[in-house]
Design a protein around this motif. Structure first.
Motif, PDB file in Angstrom:
ATOM      1  N   LEU A 179     -88.373  37.609  45.033  1.00  0.00           N
ATOM      2  CA  LEU A 179     -88.946  36.314  44.634  1.00  0.00           C
ATOM      3  C   LEU A 179     -87.993  35.166  44.941  1.00  0.00           C
ATOM      4  O   LEU A 179     -87.163  35.272  45.840  1.00  0.00           O
ATOM      5  CB  LEU A 179     -89.346  36.393  43.159  1.00  0.00           C
ATOM      6  CG  LEU A 179     -90.207  37.626  42.818  1.00  0.00           C
ATOM      7  CD1 LEU A 179     -90.499  37.703  41.334  1.00  0.00           C
ATOM      8  CD2 LEU A 179     -91.500  37.644  43.616  1.00  0.00           C
TER       9      LEU A 179
ATOM     10  N   THR B  96     -96.209  39.153  52.597  1.00  0.00           N
ATOM     11  CA  THR B  96     -95.047  38.338  52.988  1.00  0.00           C
ATOM     12  C   THR B  96     -95.346  36.836  52.871  1.00  0.00           C
ATOM     13  O   THR B  96     -96.501  36.419  52.932  1.00  0.00           O
ATOM     14  CB  THR B  96     -94.612  38.666  54.445  1.00  0.00           C
ATOM     15  OG1 THR B  96     -95.742  38.551  55.310  1.00  0.00           O
ATOM     16  CG2 THR B  96     -94.025  40.057  54.541  1.00  0.00           C
TER      17      THR B  96
ATOM     18  N   TRP C 103     -94.510  32.558  53.954  1.00  0.00           N
ATOM     19  CA  TRP C 103     -94.679  31.837  55.216  1.00  0.00           C
ATOM     20  C   TRP C 103     -93.372  31.471  55.897  1.00  0.00           C
ATOM     21  O   TRP C 103     -93.362  31.095  57.054  1.00  0.00           O
ATOM     22  CB  TRP C 103     -95.503  30.559  55.012  1.00  0.00           C
ATOM     23  CG  TRP C 103     -95.112  29.700  53.840  1.00  0.00           C
ATOM     24  CD1 TRP C 103     -95.776  29.620  52.650  1.00  0.00           C
ATOM     25  CD2 TRP C 103     -93.986  28.807  53.730  1.00  0.00           C
ATOM     26  NE1 TRP C 103     -95.120  28.744  51.805  1.00  0.00           N
ATOM     27  CE2 TRP C 103     -94.021  28.228  52.449  1.00  0.00           C
ATOM     28  CE3 TRP C 103     -92.949  28.451  54.600  1.00  0.00           C
ATOM     29  CZ2 TRP C 103     -93.073  27.312  52.000  1.00  0.00           C
ATOM     30  CZ3 TRP C 103     -91.999  27.540  54.159  1.00  0.00           C
ATOM     31  CH2 TRP C 103     -92.069  26.989  52.889  1.00  0.00           C
TER      32      TRP C 103
ATOM     33  N   GLU D  63    -101.269  33.139  55.020  1.00  0.00           N
ATOM     34  CA  GLU D  63    -102.377  32.512  55.747  1.00  0.00           C
ATOM     35  C   GLU D  63    -101.908  31.342  56.618  1.00  0.00           C
ATOM     36  O   GLU D  63    -102.590  30.929  57.540  1.00  0.00           O
ATOM     37  CB  GLU D  63    -103.466  32.043  54.778  1.00  0.00           C
ATOM     38  CG  GLU D  63    -103.033  31.056  53.701  1.00  0.00           C
ATOM     39  CD  GLU D  63    -102.465  31.737  52.443  1.00  0.00           C
ATOM     40  OE1 GLU D  63    -102.029  32.901  52.533  1.00  0.00           O
ATOM     41  OE2 GLU D  63    -102.454  31.073  51.388  1.00  0.00           O
TER      42      GLU D  63
ATOM     43  N   GLY E 270     -92.325  36.543  47.840  1.00  0.00           N
ATOM     44  CA  GLY E 270     -92.957  35.233  47.704  1.00  0.00           C
ATOM     45  C   GLY E 270     -92.562  34.595  46.388  1.00  0.00           C
ATOM     46  O   GLY E 270     -91.470  34.846  45.874  1.00  0.00           O
ATOM     47  N   SER E 271     -93.467  33.778  45.868  1.00  0.00           N
ATOM     48  CA  SER E 271     -93.131  32.972  44.689  1.00  0.00           C
ATOM     49  C   SER E 271     -93.124  33.823  43.420  1.00  0.00           C
ATOM     50  O   SER E 271     -93.776  34.865  43.348  1.00  0.00           O
ATOM     51  CB  SER E 271     -94.155  31.850  44.538  1.00  0.00           C
ATOM     52  OG  SER E 271     -95.432  32.420  44.304  1.00  0.00           O
TER      53      SER E 271
ATOM     54  N   LYS F 224    -100.038  42.038  54.814  1.00  0.00           N
ATOM     55  CA  LYS F 224    -100.761  40.757  54.793  1.00  0.00           C
ATOM     56  C   LYS F 224     -99.752  39.625  54.880  1.00  0.00           C
ATOM     57  O   LYS F 224     -99.024  39.362  53.927  1.00  0.00           O
ATOM     58  CB  LYS F 224    -101.581  40.591  53.516  1.00  0.00           C
ATOM     59  CG  LYS F 224    -102.529  39.396  53.660  1.00  0.00           C
ATOM     60  CD  LYS F 224    -102.835  38.700  52.371  1.00  0.00           C
ATOM     61  CE  LYS F 224    -101.924  37.564  52.041  1.00  0.00           C
ATOM     62  NZ  LYS F 224    -101.985  36.387  52.914  1.00  0.00           N
TER      63      LYS F 224
ATOM     64  N   GLU G  87     -87.067  25.986  41.582  1.00  0.00           N
ATOM     65  CA  GLU G  87     -86.895  26.178  43.022  1.00  0.00           C
ATOM     66  C   GLU G  87     -87.711  25.103  43.739  1.00  0.00           C
ATOM     67  O   GLU G  87     -88.946  25.135  43.720  1.00  0.00           O
ATOM     68  CB  GLU G  87     -87.393  27.571  43.426  1.00  0.00           C
ATOM     69  CG  GLU G  87     -87.126  27.893  44.882  1.00  0.00           C
ATOM     70  CD  GLU G  87     -87.738  29.212  45.311  1.00  0.00           C
ATOM     71  OE1 GLU G  87     -88.898  29.494  44.949  1.00  0.00           O
ATOM     72  OE2 GLU G  87     -87.057  29.963  46.024  1.00  0.00           O
TER      73      GLU G  87
ATOM     74  N   GLN H 235    -104.115  40.869  46.899  1.00  0.00           N
ATOM     75  CA  GLN H 235    -104.090  41.406  45.532  1.00  0.00           C
ATOM     76  C   GLN H 235    -104.601  42.842  45.472  1.00  0.00           C
ATOM     77  O   GLN H 235    -104.148  43.645  44.659  1.00  0.00           O
ATOM     78  CB  GLN H 235    -104.955  40.496  44.655  1.00  0.00           C
ATOM     79  CG  GLN H 235    -104.669  40.646  43.192  1.00  0.00           C
ATOM     80  CD  GLN H 235    -105.199  39.460  42.421  1.00  0.00           C
ATOM     81  OE1 GLN H 235    -104.920  38.296  42.742  1.00  0.00           O
ATOM     82  NE2 GLN H 235    -105.994  39.735  41.407  1.00  0.00           N
TER      83      GLN H 235
HETATM   84  P1  NAD Z   1     -96.530  32.584  47.714  1.00  0.00           P
HETATM   85  O1  NAD Z   1     -96.194  33.411  46.533  1.00  0.00           O
HETATM   86  O2  NAD Z   1     -97.400  31.415  47.533  1.00  0.00           O
HETATM   87  O3  NAD Z   1     -97.246  33.496  48.822  1.00  0.00           O
HETATM   88  C1  NAD Z   1     -96.646  34.671  49.312  1.00  0.00           C
HETATM   89  C2  NAD Z   1     -97.719  35.580  49.842  1.00  0.00           C
HETATM   90  O4  NAD Z   1     -98.538  35.999  48.759  1.00  0.00           O
HETATM   91  C3  NAD Z   1     -98.657  34.943  50.854  1.00  0.00           C
HETATM   92  O5  NAD Z   1     -98.975  35.898  51.844  1.00  0.00           O
HETATM   93  C4  NAD Z   1     -99.883  34.626  50.014  1.00  0.00           C
HETATM   94  O6  NAD Z   1    -101.079  34.586  50.756  1.00  0.00           O
HETATM   95  C5  NAD Z   1     -99.890  35.797  49.070  1.00  0.00           C
HETATM   96  N1  NAD Z   1    -100.628  35.590  47.818  1.00  0.00           N
HETATM   97  C6  NAD Z   1    -100.935  34.428  47.184  1.00  0.00           C
HETATM   98  N2  NAD Z   1    -101.658  34.708  46.049  1.00  0.00           N
HETATM   99  C7  NAD Z   1    -101.786  36.056  45.996  1.00  0.00           C
HETATM  100  C8  NAD Z   1    -102.416  36.944  45.077  1.00  0.00           C
HETATM  101  N3  NAD Z   1    -103.068  36.517  43.982  1.00  0.00           N
HETATM  102  N4  NAD Z   1    -102.359  38.277  45.334  1.00  0.00           N
HETATM  103  C9  NAD Z   1    -101.706  38.742  46.426  1.00  0.00           C
HETATM  104  N5  NAD Z   1    -101.116  37.951  47.332  1.00  0.00           N
HETATM  105  C10 NAD Z   1    -101.140  36.617  47.102  1.00  0.00           C
HETATM  106  O7  NAD Z   1     -95.134  32.200  48.386  1.00  0.00           O
HETATM  107  P2  NAD Z   1     -94.891  31.304  49.682  1.00  0.00           P
HETATM  108  O8  NAD Z   1     -95.189  29.890  49.300  1.00  0.00           O
HETATM  109  O9  NAD Z   1     -95.581  31.895  50.863  1.00  0.00           O
HETATM  110  O10 NAD Z   1     -93.319  31.506  49.919  1.00  0.00           O
HETATM  111  C11 NAD Z   1     -92.364  30.798  49.217  1.00  0.00           C
HETATM  112  C12 NAD Z   1     -91.766  31.650  48.109  1.00  0.00           C
HETATM  113  O11 NAD Z   1     -91.320  32.887  48.620  1.00  0.00           O
HETATM  114  C13 NAD Z   1     -90.555  31.009  47.486  1.00  0.00           C
HETATM  115  O12 NAD Z   1     -90.584  31.164  46.084  1.00  0.00           O
HETATM  116  C14 NAD Z   1     -89.392  31.816  48.061  1.00  0.00           C
HETATM  117  O13 NAD Z   1     -88.238  31.813  47.295  1.00  0.00           O
HETATM  118  C15 NAD Z   1     -90.001  33.170  48.163  1.00  0.00           C
HETATM  119  N6  NAD Z   1     -89.274  33.987  49.138  1.00  0.00           N
HETATM  120  C16 NAD Z   1     -88.510  35.013  48.681  1.00  0.00           C
HETATM  121  C17 NAD Z   1     -87.772  35.791  49.583  1.00  0.00           C
HETATM  122  C18 NAD Z   1     -86.905  36.929  49.123  1.00  0.00           C
HETATM  123  O14 NAD Z   1     -86.528  37.760  49.943  1.00  0.00           O
HETATM  124  N7  NAD Z   1     -86.551  37.004  47.862  1.00  0.00           N
HETATM  125  C19 NAD Z   1     -87.850  35.506  50.938  1.00  0.00           C
HETATM  126  C20 NAD Z   1     -88.628  34.444  51.359  1.00  0.00           C
HETATM  127  C21 NAD Z   1     -89.358  33.698  50.447  1.00  0.00           C
END
Ligand code: NAD
Length: 503
Positions: free
Chosen positions: A271, A169, A171, A198, A248-249, A195, A401, A233
């Motif tokens: 995403l 998830t 942040w 952080e 996430g991203s 997870k 974004e 990962q």
């Molecule tokens: P992020 O992708 O940087 O991190 C998300 C999660 O992935 C964190 O827990 C991080 O520790 C983990 N992560 C990072 N590298 C990884 C890897 N190599 N392998 C596995 N896990 C890894 O995103 P963020 O900055 O925490 O959140 C912002 C992003 O999330 C934005 O792009 C936003 O649009 C997206 N988001 C999407 C939704 C949705 O429902 N579509 C909801 C909330 C946020």
């Protein structure tokens, strides 16, 4: 436009800020530190220099222990074999415990995420609602029967839990997003390793502790904390994880999707987005302005479904922008722990710089700042609600974004142009259409490629309707009845019957 933004400087003597908060991971029902003994300190983005949580810095070994616990609980534990009713009873108790602990959970998120505490309280309440809804359905998950396959054949479609689910998830809404996933996964009979980010792990750890208190058997919900590449990962890599679901991203979503693809593993991706808010000339401009301001600036724009592109008919554009700006000026940015703040901080200083960089790029590309475009306060990561006019579709502020309080506005002449602009993005997470003619609004929404849409509204969420992205915003759907399909395997059973009633 020069606007005096309302800002509440964060109080540094608030006892909630000064409280010592140390967390453990939860593996197989036990609270444990990282095997290395190392921790990650989270500094409040609103109160520079103040540590508001210490979480274990997990490693591959910790993630493997959590996966092993979830595997054992799935293969040998009581959870997948319980009746839906038994599972639902425990899930309802989790919902009740979330409700009983709203203040604590909201405070953790206000401190770690930097969001306004009133907003956080609402999210905690909605998280409890999600658990209640999923509990109701967990009791009645059904398969199918087929009775039209000939006199001696009967067909069954069994719904079985997908297995061990790894959840990662972001942040911005840790408890809420966790609650959009976990109850559907465990409601379907799966076991989970989660997870959290952080930056904001505290509320997810507390959720798992509350679930243990509610009677969730050991190993059904495990939390590992740490950095993504170290402990997240592996969910996509490890053969004992049957499914990985990532929110996430786009950048990390690509990595997870590629690894899961190599391993032919089920994957769910939620995403980013660049949501359009399309306003036709006949819209109720006051109602639209209120939701457009909320949609762009809520949580300082750090929302995946943020309506960050305003696409407005040229005949009402000036009037609407004035109204949106007047509402943006009433936003109270500042101390996340103050009940009067409506918006808190950005997640960290590096993100503040990223948002400032996008605003600078927008200006350099020739867009005009209508209002905002400034850092607020001193020391914290606060940014003013910002509106751009004169935006062209190829500018970075129109395409990428930003995840900050930045609204890019466009004007259109005819509906075709509005729909073309709305769809001119690699994302497809959310969209809004404003019109007092329901046919106009519905015809427009049917042509916009997005998974989560609103007509004459923005941002409302319900547990019963599915969410998820079109295009590069993701794969799969969460919530509603469909959400259980993500975490279910369907097995068909052809039964050949003897003709034993024949004389
Ligand atoms: P992020 O992708 O940087 O991190 C998300 C999660 O992935 C964190 O827990 C991080 O520790 C983990 N992560 C990072 N590298 C990884 C890897 N190599 N392998 C596995 N896990 C890894 O995103 P963020 O900055 O925490 O959140 C912002 C992003 O999330 C934005 O792009 C936003 O649009 C997206 N988001 C999407 C939704 C949705 O429902 N579509 C909801 C909330 C946020």
């Amino acid at each position: 436009m020069t606007v005096q933004y309302r800002f509440i400087a964060p109080r540094l003597d608030d006892p909630r800020l000064l409280q010592d908060r140390r967390y453990s991971m939860l593996i197989d029902g036990r609270s444990v530190p990282a095997q290395s003994g190392e921790t990650i300190n989270r500094e409040s983005p609103a109160h520079p220099g103040h540590i508001v949580g210490a979480i274990p810095k997990g490693s591959r070994a910790d993630a493997e222990a959590a996966i092993a616990a979830a595997r054992k609980a799935f293969d040998h534990g009581p959870w997948p074999k319980m009746t839906g009713g038994e599972r639902a009873r425990i899930m309802r108790r989790v919902a009740d415990l979330i409700e009983a602990n709203i203040e604590e959970l909201a405070t953790i998120e206000a401190l770690e995420v930097g969001k306004a505490i009133n907003q956080a309280r609402g999210e905690m309440g909605f998280s409890a609602t999600l658990w209640h809804y999923a509990a109701g359905h967990a009791q009645g998950l059904e398969g199918e029967t087929h009775n039209d396959m000939g006199a001696n054949t009967l067909g069954l479609v069994l719904r079985e839990p997908a297995g061990v689910v790894g959840i990662i998830t972001p942040w911005n809404f840790p408890l809420l997003i966790g609650s959009e996933r976990i109850p559907w996964a465990i409601g379907a009979g799966c076991t989970v390793v989660i997870k959290p980010s952080e930056f904001t792990s505290g509320s997810t750890i507390r959720l798992a502790e509350l679930a243990r208190e509610a009677g969730l058997p050991d190993g059904v919900l495990n939390v590992v904390t740490g950095y993504g590449a170290d402990v997240g990962q592996i969910f996509a890599e490890h053969p004992d994880v049957d499914m990985v679901t990532f929110t996430g991203s786009q950048r990390v979503g690509r990595i997870i999707g590629a690894i899961a693809g190599q391993n032919i593993k089920r994957v769910g991706l939620e995403l980013g987005g660049k949501g359009p808010q399309v306003v036709f000339a006949d819209a109720d401009l006051d109602a639209a302005a209120a939701k457009i301001s909320g949609g762009a600036f809520h949580c300082s724009g750090q929302v995946c479904i943020a309506g960050s592109r305003l696409i407005v008919h040229e005949s009402v554009a000036d009037k609407l922008l004035e109204k949106v700006e007047a509402l943006a000026a009433r936003i109270v940015t500042g101390d996340p722990l103050d009940d009067s703040s409506t918006v808190g901080a950005l997640i960290h200083k590096a993100h503040l710089e990223k948002v400032s960089g996008y605003v600078a790029a927008g200006k350099a590309d020739g867009a005009q700042i209508y209002s905002g475009g400034t850092i607020l306060g001193e020391g914290g990561a606060f940014y003013a609600p910002t509106i751009f006019t004169g935006v062209k579709p190829d500018m970075s502020i129109a395409r990428e974004e930003i995840f900050g309080p930045v609204l890019a506005s466009f004007r259109f002449k005819d509906p075709e142009e509005a729909i073309r602009l709305a769809n001119d993005t690699p994302f497809g997470l959310s969209a809004c259409v404003w019109s007092s003619n329901l046919s106009t609004a519905l015809q427009a929404i049917r042509r916009i490629k997005a998974g989560r849409t609103w007509i004459n509204g923005m941002g409302d969420g319900t547990p019963q309707m599915p969410i998820g992205g079109y295009k590069q915003s993701g794969i799969g759907r969460e919530l509603g009845r469909h959400g259980f399909d993500e975490y279910s395997e369907l097995k068909n059973v052809h039964i050949t019957l003897a003709d034993s009633l024949a004389q």
